[in-house]
Design an enzyme around this catalytic site. Structure first.
Site, PDB file in Angstrom:
ATOM      1  N   ASP A  23       0.844  -1.193   0.000  1.00 40.00           N
ATOM      2  CA  ASP A  23       0.000   0.000   0.000  1.00 40.00           C
ATOM      3  C   ASP A  23       0.879   1.243   0.000  1.00 40.00           C
ATOM      4  O   ASP A  23       1.807   1.347   0.817  1.00 40.00           O
ATOM      5  CB  ASP A  23      -0.854   0.052   1.279  1.00 40.00           C
ATOM      6  CG  ASP A  23      -2.095  -0.824   1.186  1.00 40.00           C
ATOM      7  OD1 ASP A  23      -2.286  -1.478   0.155  1.00 40.00           O
ATOM      8  OD2 ASP A  23      -2.867  -0.836   2.170  1.00 40.00           O
ATOM      9  N   LYS A  80      -8.171   0.640  -5.298  1.00 39.49           N
ATOM     10  CA  LYS A  80      -9.363   0.073  -4.666  1.00 39.49           C
ATOM     11  C   LYS A  80     -10.642   0.776  -5.107  1.00 39.49           C
ATOM     12  O   LYS A  80     -10.678   2.003  -5.210  1.00 39.49           O
ATOM     13  CB  LYS A  80      -9.258   0.209  -3.142  1.00 39.49           C
ATOM     14  CG  LYS A  80      -8.212  -0.702  -2.503  1.00 39.49           C
ATOM     15  CD  LYS A  80      -8.222  -0.523  -0.989  1.00 39.49           C
ATOM     16  CE  LYS A  80      -7.011  -1.138  -0.313  1.00 39.49           C
ATOM     17  NZ  LYS A  80      -7.037  -2.612  -0.310  1.00 39.49           N
ATOM     18  N   GLY A 152      -5.282  -2.914   8.785  1.00 37.59           N
ATOM     19  CA  GLY A 152      -4.964  -1.762   9.620  1.00 37.59           C
ATOM     20  C   GLY A 152      -4.815  -2.080  11.094  1.00 37.59           C
ATOM     21  O   GLY A 152      -4.749  -1.180  11.915  1.00 37.59           O
ATOM     22  N   GLY A 213      -3.217  -7.378   8.150  1.00 39.50           N
ATOM     23  CA  GLY A 213      -2.573  -7.550   9.451  1.00 39.50           C
ATOM     24  C   GLY A 213      -1.114  -7.958   9.396  1.00 39.50           C
ATOM     25  O   GLY A 213      -0.490  -8.174  10.438  1.00 39.50           O
ATOM     26  N   SER A 235      -0.678  -1.243   6.049  1.00 41.95           N
ATOM     27  CA  SER A 235      -0.099  -0.257   6.949  1.00 41.95           C
ATOM     28  C   SER A 235       1.271  -0.697   7.471  1.00 41.95           C
ATOM     29  O   SER A 235       2.036   0.123   7.977  1.00 41.95           O
ATOM     30  CB  SER A 235      -1.042  -0.049   8.133  1.00 41.95           C
ATOM     31  OG  SER A 235      -2.385  -0.022   7.671  1.00 41.95           O
TER      32      SER A 235
END
Lengths: 293, 190
Positions: A23, A80, A152, A213, A235
């Site tokens: 990301d 997305k 996240g 995750g 993230s």
């Protein structure tokens, strides 16, 4: 010459296998990802940890930001769209995005219907928590699947649960008799033809990545060991203390997941991973994986 | 039974492995320099060429692999593999083996929406071959020792230089094993 075929859509996912998709929210981050060895980047406005923190409706990113990222790197660029928001997907297709993620990380636009992905030349990746959900998405035309995990959070527990559930579902089908497959399709709420195919081959008909995750090189290696074809890191990179180092270490561990000594070496001296969240601290509405069906 | 290595840093190395196994080869996935010992041939798969190049440098495979190929090891690269084998690219800077005397243009046909399937005539193969091109490169310049075996719109998409074979497309996704067979046939008898 034929474009947008099932083979070239699924084929791009084949080329991403064994790799890490990262990301990114700016062209500079995209360059860091490419330099670290990412196989693709996911262009978005905020990483999932920030979407979680900020709240409100999360939508497709600003096309200008996405084009900036397309110009900054030579690797594939994904973006997305909201679940069911086929107009956002058409916008992304018109921008020649390489893969569209119909994603539960954004706020769903349609509570009943996902996008009819067969109607697009651009391939789609979709999240799934179990085999039935994966086969429903493939039935709608998804050319790649990823676990939903819990984006996240920096907590791998949900991605592991989803991957194990998927694998158990696949194994379960392979031992059934032919006469049991229609009942299995009913229970899975999945298209019969796909159920039959999985029962015969013992695998999903498309590539399956881990997502949601992953925060450390060992997390990435764990998901590879559980049978994923590659990993998405949201993230986990740009919320860590040293993004270039984390990015590179996760790439290296994904390639050499079978070699714990290499995972140990690349995990050394990285600084701190992104802060994590316990699932129990999330309210019902904060479980993004429950979006879509 | 020939022992064929498949560079397994990233990409569709399993599809290549399955194809080679069907042809009766023993297959070894190559991730570290020690995996290179005793190979009779090597395949560099499709994938992301920038990733494969960087990982080859980090895991110290670039130099030993280059020496083996320069020493005559039968070699076949598809798509990212073709890029990685080349001496130069029209644009950009990434690690290359520099053993195949061609200049390659990455993503020459365009982004994913331009990926396509097409029937190809290949020199030395009788019936046409089904070409699967995914964000594919083409060869924009060939050296004097390089033969062009197939083209799309006059752009070379399959080339050979002595022991090295390269294609822009992905036979490993089609079930047609004839190009992998060319690699196996090029392994010198002991």
């Amino acid at each position: 010459m034929e474009r947008g075929t099932e083979l070239v859509k699924r084929g791009l996912a084949d080329m991403l296998k064994g790799g890490v998709i990262m990301d990114v929210v700016t062209p500079d981050q995209a360059k860091i990802a490419e330099e670290a060895g990412a196989v693709a980047v996911m262009a978005l406005e905020r990483v999932p940890a920030d979407i979680r923190k900020d709240g409100g409706v999360a939508r497709m990113s600003d096309p200008e930001m996405i084009s900036g990222i397309q110009e900054a790197v030579t690797i594939p660029v994904m973006a997305k769209a909201r679940i069911g928001h086929f107009l956002e997907a058409q916008v992304l297709q018109s921008m020649a995005i390489d893969y569209i993620d119909e994603s539960e990380v954004l706020t769903p636009a349609d509570e009943d219907n996902h996008i009819d992905k067969w109607a697009f030349v651009t391939p789609f990746v979709c999240g799934a928590r179990d085999l039935g959900e994966a086969l429903r998405r493939i039935g709608e035309g998804a050319a790649m699947i990823r676990t939903k995990g819990e984006a996240g959070t920096g907590n791998i527990v949900e991605a592991v649960r989803h991957m194990r559930t998927m694998t158990n579902g696949i194994r379960g089908l392979t031992v059934l008799g032919d006469e049991q497959l229609m009942a299995a399709a009913r229970d899975l709420k999945a298209p019969y033809e796909l159920v039959r195919e999985v029962a015969e081959t013992g695998k999903l008909p498309v590539v399956n990545f881990a997502a949601g995750g992953i925060a450390t090189p060992a997390d990435a290696a764990l998901m590879m060991a559980l049978g994923c074809d590659g990993v998405f890191v949201g993230s986990g990179i740009f919320k860590s203390s040293n993004p270039p180092l984390f990015a590179r270490a996760i790439v290296d561990a994904t390639t050499n997941w079978q070699n714990p000594e290499i995972v140990a070496k690349v995990s050394s001296g990285l600084g701190s991973a992104m802060p994590g969240l316990e699932m129990e601290t999330l309210s019902e509405a904060e479980h993004l994986a429950r979006r879509g069906w | 039974m020939p022992l064929v290595g498949v560079l397994a840093l990233q990409g569709d190395f399993r599809e290549h492995g399955r194809t080679l196994t069907r042809l009766g080869a023993e297959v070894r996935e190559v991730r570290l320099p020690t995996d290179l010992a005793g190979l009779d041939a090597i395949v560099i798969p499709g994938g992301e060429s920038t990733t494969i190049g960087k990982l080859a440098v980090r895991f110290e495979l670039l130099e030993p692999l280059r020496r083996l190929i320069e020493g005559g090891l039968p070699t076949y690269g598809t798509c990212a593999g073709l890029i990685f084998l080349s001496v130069a690219l029209t644009e950009g800077d990434q690690p290359l083996l520099g053993v195949l005397d061609v200049v390659v243009q990455r993503n020459a046909f365009g982004r994913q929406n331009e990926s396509f399937e097409a029937s190809l005539d290949i020199e030395g193969l009788g019936a046409p071959f089904h070409g699967v091109f995914i964000r594919a490169p083409w060869v924009s310049k060939v050296g004097s020792a390089v033969e062009v075996l197939a083209t799309v719109d006059e752009h070379p998409v399959m080339v050979r230089q002595h022991n090295i074979l390269g294609t822009s497309f992905h036979p490993e996704l089609t079930g047609d094993d004839r190009i992998h067979q060319m690699l196996i046939d090029s392994i010198p008898a002991e």
